[in-house]
Design an enzyme around this catalytic site. Structure first.
Site, PDB file in Angstrom:
ATOM      1  N   GLU A  38      41.804  56.082  50.878  1.00  0.00           N
ATOM      2  CA  GLU A  38      42.417  55.397  49.629  1.00  0.00           C
ATOM      3  C   GLU A  38      43.810  56.106  49.364  1.00  0.00           C
ATOM      4  O   GLU A  38      43.848  57.552  49.384  1.00  0.00           O
ATOM      5  CB  GLU A  38      41.392  55.474  48.536  1.00  0.00           C
ATOM      6  CG  GLU A  38      42.094  55.630  47.007  1.00  0.00           C
ATOM      7  CD  GLU A  38      42.884  54.435  46.819  1.00  0.00           C
ATOM      8  OE1 GLU A  38      42.281  53.322  47.189  1.00  0.00           O
ATOM      9  OE2 GLU A  38      44.058  54.621  46.355  1.00  0.00           O
ATOM     10  N   HIS A 445      17.890  32.976  19.848  1.00  0.00           N
ATOM     11  CA  HIS A 445      18.509  32.757  18.727  1.00  0.00           C
ATOM     12  C   HIS A 445      18.610  34.039  17.769  1.00  0.00           C
ATOM     13  O   HIS A 445      17.645  34.793  17.434  1.00  0.00           O
ATOM     14  CB  HIS A 445      17.688  31.876  17.892  1.00  0.00           C
ATOM     15  CG  HIS A 445      18.243  31.457  16.427  1.00  0.00           C
ATOM     16  ND1 HIS A 445      19.326  30.547  16.064  1.00  0.00           N
ATOM     17  CD2 HIS A 445      17.729  32.128  15.074  1.00  0.00           C
ATOM     18  CE1 HIS A 445      19.472  30.499  15.006  1.00  0.00           C
ATOM     19  NE2 HIS A 445      18.725  31.389  14.176  1.00  0.00           N
TER      20      HIS A 445
HETATM   21  C1  LIG Z   1      45.585  44.352  34.333  1.00  0.00           C
HETATM   22  C2  LIG Z   1      44.555  43.739  35.211  1.00  0.00           C
HETATM   23  C3  LIG Z   1      43.451  43.316  34.633  1.00  0.00           C
HETATM   24  C4  LIG Z   1      42.374  42.574  35.337  1.00  0.00           C
HETATM   25  N1  LIG Z   1      41.002  41.963  34.732  1.00  0.00           N
HETATM   26  C5  LIG Z   1      40.333  41.509  35.636  1.00  0.00           C
HETATM   27  C6  LIG Z   1      39.017  41.123  34.926  1.00  0.00           C
HETATM   28  O1  LIG Z   1      39.092  41.302  33.877  1.00  0.00           O
HETATM   29  N2  LIG Z   1      38.178  40.653  35.699  1.00  0.00           N
HETATM   30  C7  LIG Z   1      38.298  40.455  37.091  1.00  0.00           C
HETATM   31  O2  LIG Z   1      37.411  39.870  37.722  1.00  0.00           O
HETATM   32  N3  LIG Z   1      39.380  40.904  37.773  1.00  0.00           N
HETATM   33  C8  LIG Z   1      40.538  41.292  37.039  1.00  0.00           C
HETATM   34  N4  LIG Z   1      41.789  41.719  37.544  1.00  0.00           N
HETATM   35  C9  LIG Z   1      41.735  41.634  39.088  1.00  0.00           C
HETATM   36  C10 LIG Z   1      40.982  42.554  39.909  1.00  0.00           C
HETATM   37  O3  LIG Z   1      41.066  43.853  39.187  1.00  0.00           O
HETATM   38  C11 LIG Z   1      41.289  42.637  41.274  1.00  0.00           C
HETATM   39  O4  LIG Z   1      41.042  41.109  41.695  1.00  0.00           O
HETATM   40  C12 LIG Z   1      40.359  43.539  41.872  1.00  0.00           C
HETATM   41  O5  LIG Z   1      40.437  44.719  41.394  1.00  0.00           O
HETATM   42  C13 LIG Z   1      40.814  43.217  43.629  1.00  0.00           C
HETATM   43  O6  LIG Z   1      39.836  44.045  44.151  1.00  0.00           O
HETATM   44  P1  LIG Z   1      40.245  44.599  45.754  1.00  0.00           P
HETATM   45  O7  LIG Z   1      38.846  44.764  46.255  1.00  0.00           O
HETATM   46  O8  LIG Z   1      40.941  43.459  46.456  1.00  0.00           O
HETATM   47  O9  LIG Z   1      41.092  45.874  45.752  1.00  0.00           O
HETATM   48  P2  LIG Z   1      41.496  46.656  44.834  1.00  0.00           P
HETATM   49  O10 LIG Z   1      40.653  47.122  43.838  1.00  0.00           O
HETATM   50  O11 LIG Z   1      42.840  46.336  43.973  1.00  0.00           O
HETATM   51  O12 LIG Z   1      41.757  48.289  45.474  1.00  0.00           O
HETATM   52  C14 LIG Z   1      42.616  48.419  46.653  1.00  0.00           C
HETATM   53  C15 LIG Z   1      42.873  49.961  46.902  1.00  0.00           C
HETATM   54  O13 LIG Z   1      43.693  49.761  48.014  1.00  0.00           O
HETATM   55  C16 LIG Z   1      44.492  51.095  47.723  1.00  0.00           C
HETATM   56  N5  LIG Z   1      45.575  50.872  48.806  1.00  0.00           N
HETATM   57  C17 LIG Z   1      46.568  49.869  48.954  1.00  0.00           C
HETATM   58  N6  LIG Z   1      47.196  50.098  50.084  1.00  0.00           N
HETATM   59  C18 LIG Z   1      46.660  51.173  50.653  1.00  0.00           C
HETATM   60  C19 LIG Z   1      47.008  51.931  51.923  1.00  0.00           C
HETATM   61  N7  LIG Z   1      48.066  51.484  52.698  1.00  0.00           N
HETATM   62  N8  LIG Z   1      46.146  52.894  52.408  1.00  0.00           N
HETATM   63  C20 LIG Z   1      45.199  53.282  51.407  1.00  0.00           C
HETATM   64  N9  LIG Z   1      44.897  52.555  50.486  1.00  0.00           N
HETATM   65  C21 LIG Z   1      45.574  51.642  49.992  1.00  0.00           C
HETATM   66  C22 LIG Z   1      44.865  50.838  46.330  1.00  0.00           C
HETATM   67  O14 LIG Z   1      45.492  52.018  45.694  1.00  0.00           O
HETATM   68  C23 LIG Z   1      43.805  50.410  45.733  1.00  0.00           C
HETATM   69  O15 LIG Z   1      43.190  51.475  45.141  1.00  0.00           O
HETATM   70  C24 LIG Z   1      42.463  42.161  36.722  1.00  0.00           C
HETATM   71  C25 LIG Z   1      43.542  42.820  37.393  1.00  0.00           C
HETATM   72  C26 LIG Z   1      44.535  43.532  36.734  1.00  0.00           C
HETATM   73  C27 LIG Z   1      45.878  44.387  37.328  1.00  0.00           C
END
Ligand SMILES: Cc1cc2nc3c(=O)[nH]c(=O)nc-3n(C[C@H](O)[C@H](O)[C@H](O)COP(=O)(O)OP(=O)(O)OC[C@H]3O[C@@H](n4cnc5c(N)ncnc54)[C@H](O)[C@@H]3O)c2cc1C
Length: 461
Positions: A38, A445
């Site tokens: 990470e 309900h």
């Molecule tokens: C403000 C906001 C509100 C949201 N609200 C919702 C909601 O209410 N409900 C919902 O379902 N979704 C919501 N989403 C969307 C949701 O957060 C994402 O779809 C989801 O978190 C994506 O998860 P993921 O598994 O793709 O990766 P992520 O959880 O994005 O994790 C990716 C990780 O990879 C790490 N990373 C990136 N590049 C590298 C690298 N080169 N080397 C090592 N680590 C790296 C990052 O630091 C990050 O921690 C929201 C998003 C945002 C921004």
């Protein structure tokens, strides 16, 4: 002296997202040695618990609990403290629950492919390389920064992350983009007391939803005091003494709005730029999404891509389901795939929330289906006193039914508890439970789900 530590694992996970960590837990439980990389110690657990779903939904809750006598700035600062406490607890829990396992290690630093089986983490002199026969890419997405004159250099630009972490409430907030993130932040900040303006390029909000539904959303937001300008194309941003001047074209007329802070909420793109995917022979689309098949295999069969990075719907629960597919590939019989997903619901967490699933009325009509539309304003649903008990009677419920089969084709629920009710409807759609069955079902309900008794009754004899 430069040193590089070389590590090996059975499975390497890049990024601490939902799908990757879910797979990492299952794989370690099955005895595999897993290394998860990470890039930031502020992101253990990924976007959702740190800067996404959890902080924003906690802010929805706080902003709706503000009383008239609460001083806006102080109340907001306390709310941000509450968010910080929860997100740091979740972050620590995410780290410890994985790193604390005998067969798992979490490394902190950006990962970059060196070849198709190896990544480098960090840079020399402290570089670590990790080599594994199986690799999961789960690096999520990053905000798209619009190419607008003055945007990047403005002191008043704020990111969605800053809006969940900075304890100063802007008096005026402009949000460029009326999509999910834009509308959620608009609703949250308005309820905390900011003057909020949304500038949206499209002719109306939520162009993918039916117009009647989008109109009620607009009425609720404007009724809360949010200014919504659709058909607005932002042309430039200029910092002035008293804030930032957002310049935009509207109906061919040049206009401006001044603000203390502005958020560009124009979408998020897959986070692949730093990964050096060429070195691994992993193909991407023009938008930078990792190309995957229905089993989430990339162009390198031993490398999988899960979550936002593969260009699929950007939701935590989709990333979770991606994790299930990869677990099935690595530990199961390898049959689970993205094509198993039917009736995946979504929720826009404004107040009250809008939750949708399946087809809209206009999509069903375009497909030439024989449909009936059951639609009722929440305030008029006699069978749903819950709306009155919590004093939130705004919104509507709308269901699209197939009159040939009695199946539910789609739903738009703009109501208190919509994010819960939609899961019942989606499950019914997935399991081919008929609308008549939902109409006649026994519900608790007072609840919001019991509205189904009445709303379906409008169109089912
Ligand atoms: C403000 C906001 C509100 C949201 N609200 C919702 C909601 O209410 N409900 C919902 O379902 N979704 C919501 N989403 C969307 C949701 O957060 C994402 O779809 C989801 O978190 C994506 O998860 P993921 O598994 O793709 O990766 P992520 O959880 O994005 O994790 C990716 C990780 O990879 C790490 N990373 C990136 N590049 C590298 C690298 N080169 N080397 C090592 N680590 C790296 C990052 O630091 C990050 O921690 C929201 C998003 C945002 C921004």
């Amino acid at each position: 002296m430069n040193t590089t530590t070389a590590l090996t694992a059975d499975v390497l996970v890049i990024g601490f997202g939902k799908g990757g960590k879910t797979a990492a837990h299952a794989l370690t439980d099955a005895g595999r040695r897993v290394i998860l990389v990470e890039e930031s110690s502020a992101m253990y657990g990924g976007t959702c618990p740190n800067v996404g779903c959890i902080p924003t939904k906690m802010l929805v809750h706080y902003s709706n609990s503000r009383r008239l006598e609460d001083e806006a700035q102080e109340f907001f600062a306390n709310s941000i403290e509450g968010v910080r406490a929860l997100t740091s607890a979740f972050r620590a829990g995410n780290f410890e629950s994985l790193d604390g396992k005998d067969t798992a290690t979490v490394l902190t630093g950006p990962a970059r492919f060196i070849d198709s089986h190896t990544v480098a983490v960090g840079s020399e002199p402290d570089q670590i390389t990790v080599t594994a026969p199986t690799i999961l890419i789960n690096t999520g997405s990053a905000p798209i920064l619009p190419d607008i004159d003055g945007f990047a250099s403005s002191r008043h630009q704020v990111s969605s992350t800053e809006l969940t972490q900075t304890g100063t409430l802007p008096e005026r907030l402009v949000i460029v983009g009326g999509g999910y993130l834009g509308l959620e932040f608009a609703s949250i900040y308005r309820h905390f007391g900011s003057q909020v303006t949304i500038l949206e390029t499209a002719d109306r909000l939520l162009p993918n939803e039916d117009e009647d539904v989008a109109n009620v959303v607009r009425d609720i937001l404007t009724g809360d005091g949010i200014t919504i300008i659709t058909g607005a194309v932002v042309t430039a941003i200029q910092d002035v003494d008293s804030g930032a001047l957002i310049k935009f074209a509207h109906d061919g007329v040049a206009r401006t709005v001044e603000t203390d802070a502005f958020l560009a909420a124009v979408g998020r793109r897959p986070a692949t730029a730093e990964l050096n995917l060429d070195a691994a022979g992993v193909n991407t689309t023009e938008r930078g999404a990792v190309v995957v098949d229905e089993f989430l295999r990339t162009s390198q069969p031993h490398i999988y891509a899960l979550g936002d990075v593969n260009g699929g719907p950007q939701f935590t629960y989709v990333s979770l389901d991606d994790g299930r597919i990869v677990i099935d590939q690595l530990l199961g019989n390898g049959t689970r795939s993205t094509s198993d997903r039917i009736a995946v619901p979504r929720t826009l967490f404004i107040t009250p929330p809008l939750a949708t699933v399946g087809l809209t009325e206009s999509q069903a009509r375009q497909q030439g289906m024989n449909i009936a539309v059951a639609r009722e304003n929440v305030a008029d649903i006699v069978a749903m006193p819950r709306a009155y008990t919590v004093e939130e009677t705004r919104g509507l419920m709308k269901f699209i039914l197939d009159t040939d089969t009695d199946q539910i084709l789609g739903a738009a629920i703009l109501s208190i508890d919509a994010q819960e009710v939609i899961n019942t409807v989606a499950l019914a759609m997935r399991q081919a439970v008929t609308a008549t069955t939902l109409k006649n079902a026994v519900y608790t309900h007072p609840s919001s789900t019991e509205a189904l008794n009445e709303v379906f009754d409008k169109v089912i004899a």
